[in-house]
Design an enzyme around this catalytic site. Sequence first.
Site, short mmCIF file in Angstrom:
data_model
loop_
_atom_site.label_atom_id
_atom_site.label_comp_id
_atom_site.label_asym_id
_atom_site.label_seq_id
_atom_site.Cartn_x
_atom_site.Cartn_y
_atom_site.Cartn_z
N ASP A 196 0.79 -1.24 0.00
CA ASP A 196 0.00 0.00 0.00
C ASP A 196 0.82 1.28 0.00
O ASP A 196 0.32 2.34 0.39
CB ASP A 196 -0.90 -0.01 1.24
CG ASP A 196 -0.09 -0.17 2.52
OD1 ASP A 196 1.12 0.06 2.49
OD2 ASP A 196 -0.69 -0.52 3.56
N GLU A 236 -0.44 -8.99 -1.31
CA GLU A 236 -1.12 -8.39 -0.15
C GLU A 236 -2.30 -7.51 -0.62
O GLU A 236 -2.52 -6.39 -0.17
CB GLU A 236 -0.18 -7.57 0.74
CG GLU A 236 -0.66 -7.42 2.17
CD GLU A 236 0.28 -6.59 3.06
OE1 GLU A 236 0.27 -5.36 2.97
OE2 GLU A 236 1.03 -7.20 3.84
N GLU A 276 -2.32 5.24 2.66
CA GLU A 276 -2.22 3.83 2.28
C GLU A 276 -3.54 3.22 1.80
O GLU A 276 -3.56 2.41 0.88
CB GLU A 276 -1.66 3.00 3.44
CG GLU A 276 -0.17 3.25 3.71
CD GLU A 276 0.10 4.47 4.57
OE1 GLU A 276 -0.87 5.13 5.01
OE2 GLU A 276 1.29 4.79 4.78
N HIS A 291 5.32 5.27 13.23
CA HIS A 291 5.80 6.08 12.10
C HIS A 291 4.70 6.67 11.24
O HIS A 291 4.96 7.49 10.37
CB HIS A 291 6.72 5.24 11.21
CG HIS A 291 6.00 4.18 10.43
ND1 HIS A 291 5.34 4.43 9.26
CD2 HIS A 291 5.84 2.86 10.68
CE1 HIS A 291 4.80 3.31 8.82
NE2 HIS A 291 5.08 2.34 9.65
N ARG A 325 1.96 8.54 9.08
CA ARG A 325 1.76 9.96 8.77
C ARG A 325 0.69 10.61 9.63
O ARG A 325 0.83 11.73 10.11
CB ARG A 325 1.36 10.10 7.30
CG ARG A 325 2.47 10.58 6.41
CD ARG A 325 1.97 10.77 4.98
NE ARG A 325 2.94 11.55 4.23
CZ ARG A 325 4.11 11.12 3.81
NH1 ARG A 325 4.49 9.88 4.08
NH2 ARG A 325 4.93 11.90 3.15
N HIS A 358 12.14 4.88 13.39
CA HIS A 358 12.06 5.04 11.93
C HIS A 358 12.98 6.20 11.53
O HIS A 358 13.20 7.12 12.31
CB HIS A 358 10.60 5.36 11.59
CG HIS A 358 10.26 5.25 10.14
ND1 HIS A 358 10.62 6.20 9.23
CD2 HIS A 358 9.58 4.31 9.45
CE1 HIS A 358 10.18 5.85 8.03
NE2 HIS A 358 9.54 4.69 8.14
C1 UD1 Z 1 6.48 4.95 3.95
C2 UD1 Z 1 5.13 4.61 3.34
C3 UD1 Z 1 4.26 3.90 4.39
C4 UD1 Z 1 4.98 2.71 5.00
C5 UD1 Z 1 6.35 3.16 5.52
C6 UD1 Z 1 7.13 1.96 5.99
C7 UD1 Z 1 4.13 6.11 1.67
C8 UD1 Z 1 3.47 7.40 1.41
N1 UD1 Z 1 4.45 5.83 2.96
O1 UD1 Z 1 6.24 5.90 5.00
O2 UD1 Z 1 3.06 3.43 3.75
O3 UD1 Z 1 4.21 2.21 6.07
O4 UD1 Z 1 7.08 3.78 4.46
O5 UD1 Z 1 8.21 2.33 6.79
O6 UD1 Z 1 4.37 5.36 0.76
N2 UD1 Z 1 13.86 8.41 5.53
C9 UD1 Z 1 15.23 8.33 5.59
N3 UD1 Z 1 15.82 7.11 5.30
C10 UD1 Z 1 15.12 6.00 4.99
C11 UD1 Z 1 13.72 6.09 4.96
C12 UD1 Z 1 13.10 7.30 5.23
O7 UD1 Z 1 15.91 9.30 5.86
O8 UD1 Z 1 15.71 4.94 4.75
C13 UD1 Z 1 13.20 9.72 5.82
C14 UD1 Z 1 13.31 10.74 4.67
O9 UD1 Z 1 13.47 12.03 5.19
C15 UD1 Z 1 11.94 10.62 3.97
C16 UD1 Z 1 11.06 10.38 5.18
O10 UD1 Z 1 11.81 9.52 6.04
O11 UD1 Z 1 11.59 11.77 3.23
C17 UD1 Z 1 9.70 9.80 4.90
O12 UD1 Z 1 9.77 8.67 4.04
P1 UD1 Z 1 8.45 8.24 3.20
O13 UD1 Z 1 8.74 7.02 2.44
O14 UD1 Z 1 7.93 9.41 2.46
O15 UD1 Z 1 7.37 7.98 4.32
P2 UD1 Z 1 7.37 6.90 5.49
O16 UD1 Z 1 6.79 7.57 6.67
O17 UD1 Z 1 8.66 6.24 5.58
N1 UDP Z 2 11.25 -3.81 11.14
C1 UDP Z 2 12.62 -4.00 11.11
N2 UDP Z 2 13.41 -3.23 11.92
C2 UDP Z 2 12.89 -2.30 12.76
C3 UDP Z 2 11.48 -2.10 12.77
C4 UDP Z 2 10.69 -2.88 11.95
O1 UDP Z 2 13.13 -4.84 10.35
O2 UDP Z 2 13.66 -1.63 13.46
C5 UDP Z 2 10.39 -4.62 10.24
C6 UDP Z 2 9.24 -5.35 10.91
O3 UDP Z 2 9.66 -6.62 11.37
C7 UDP Z 2 8.21 -5.45 9.79
C8 UDP Z 2 8.49 -4.23 8.94
O4 UDP Z 2 9.76 -3.73 9.34
O5 UDP Z 2 8.45 -6.59 8.96
C9 UDP Z 2 7.43 -3.18 9.18
O6 UDP Z 2 7.81 -1.99 8.55
P1 UDP Z 2 7.17 -0.59 8.92
O7 UDP Z 2 6.66 -0.62 10.31
O8 UDP Z 2 8.20 0.42 8.55
O9 UDP Z 2 6.00 -0.45 7.85
P2 UDP Z 2 4.47 -0.92 7.80
O10 UDP Z 2 4.42 -2.40 7.99
O11 UDP Z 2 3.73 -0.15 8.85
O12 UDP Z 2 4.04 -0.50 6.43
#
Ligand code: UD1
Ligand code: UDP
Length: 373
Positions: A98, A120, A134, A210, A212, A243
């Site tokens: 998603d 999924e 999502e 984490h 939004r 995160h």
């Molecule tokens: C994203 C997904 C969310 C998912 C989550 C899993 C969207 C809109 N959101 O949310 O559905 O549950 O990932 O974790 O698709 N950043 C880093 N390094 C990283 C990753 C993220 O610095 O490796 C920081 C960056 O500043 C980035 C911000 O996190 O701009 C947000 O990342 P983004 O993918 O937009 O949203 P998530 O909250 O991570």
């Molecule tokens: N996870 C991980 N390390 C961490 C936190 C989570 O490997 O420090 C794994 C967790 O086991 C799960 C996945 O990340 O499989 C979940 O990711 P996240 O919570 O970022 O996204 P969501 O599932 O909410 O989309």
Amino acid sequence: MSKKNIDIVIGTRPEAIKMAPVILELKGRSDFDVRVIATGQHTDMLVQALDYFSIKADVNLGIMRERQSLDYITSSVMEGVGRTLDENKPDGVLVHGDTTTTFAASIAAFYRKIPVGHVEAGLRSWNMHLPFPEEMNRVLTDRIARWWFAPTELAKENLVKEGTRPEAIYVTGNTVVDALFTTIRAKGTPKAECVASLRKDMPFLLVTAHRRESWGKPLEDICSALLDILEKYPAYGALVPMHKNPAVRETMREILGGNERIVLCDPLDYPDFVWAIDNCKLILSDSGGVQEEASALGKPVLILRDVTERPEALEHGSGLLVGTKRERIISAAYELLSDSEAYRRVQARCEGNPFGDGQASRRIADILSVDLA
Ligand code: UD1
Ligand code: UDP
């Protein structure tokens, strides 16, 4: 028989973890040529997850920017994935879940009339704003898909309700269980320093947040609730792998930093995180994947959301939907931590695993083998 080209598009940590078993299964078969396209919506968290499964993306679009907007992710993924699809001309594209990568890659494939398999598929909260964005990403991806790989019967029912042909929906189980079982079988001991720094005699809570819709006040309330819980229960500590999102880290550091019973750390490698799920007393999380993993391991999880698209976790008994209000989180945690009977009752209710049997990837590969032959 010529091999079928499959492009698998992933962008974030959960997509990497949940698609890894599918990638490995398809790569292990002689009838597919598999290309892994990372959009790089996440940078380090995506590569960290792929590394554990020894998978290297064939292409990494590296789109991530600090505090990126949804518009930016959507347009850059659509353009970047579109370009790579034009080069490779795959017979099919697989996406997961998603995220905005999922939706934008699906529409890029649709514009080229390339069939999309949605792994999924069919999860629904029935509220377009929760989780945001999502729920909309899932609904739109399911409109585009040609193969629906639903993790549960309920997900299939959701798709049927929306008019999807039942014969085209396959209930496979969730691939997260495949990843989890493989990792548990490997029986690793945790490597991260922060995990090693947990006191052996101190039971701990595992906390992740984490989403939004939780940024700002809800996340502040979650953090304050954790402080209250630890104050009431001096025997407990907490492990909080943060995160990478600065919007999340700033709040967590500000409220939780400096507490000697709270270990604030970087995202854990997947096997270390699985170890933490298995060894903690209680989980507090707004993550989708963590709800599924907690259910699979029979660990109580307070779900920090107002609705969940995974009601199977609630029915199973491992998941308790508590929202993000401080008082509600505290009272749910108090009940489980102070009343061992209540804790045992939750555990006793957890029978079986509603999210799958660890064979989802094999089923997906079998279906694609037949359909693309
Ligand atoms: C994203 C997904 C969310 C998912 C989550 C899993 C969207 C809109 N959101 O949310 O559905 O549950 O990932 O974790 O698709 N950043 C880093 N390094 C990283 C990753 C993220 O610095 O490796 C920081 C960056 O500043 C980035 C911000 O996190 O701009 C947000 O990342 P983004 O993918 O937009 O949203 P998530 O909250 O991570
Ligand atoms: N996870 C991980 N390390 C961490 C936190 C989570 O490997 O420090 C794994 C967790 O086991 C799960 C996945 O990340 O499989 C979940 O990711 P996240 O919570 O970022 O996204 P969501 O599932 O909410 O989309």
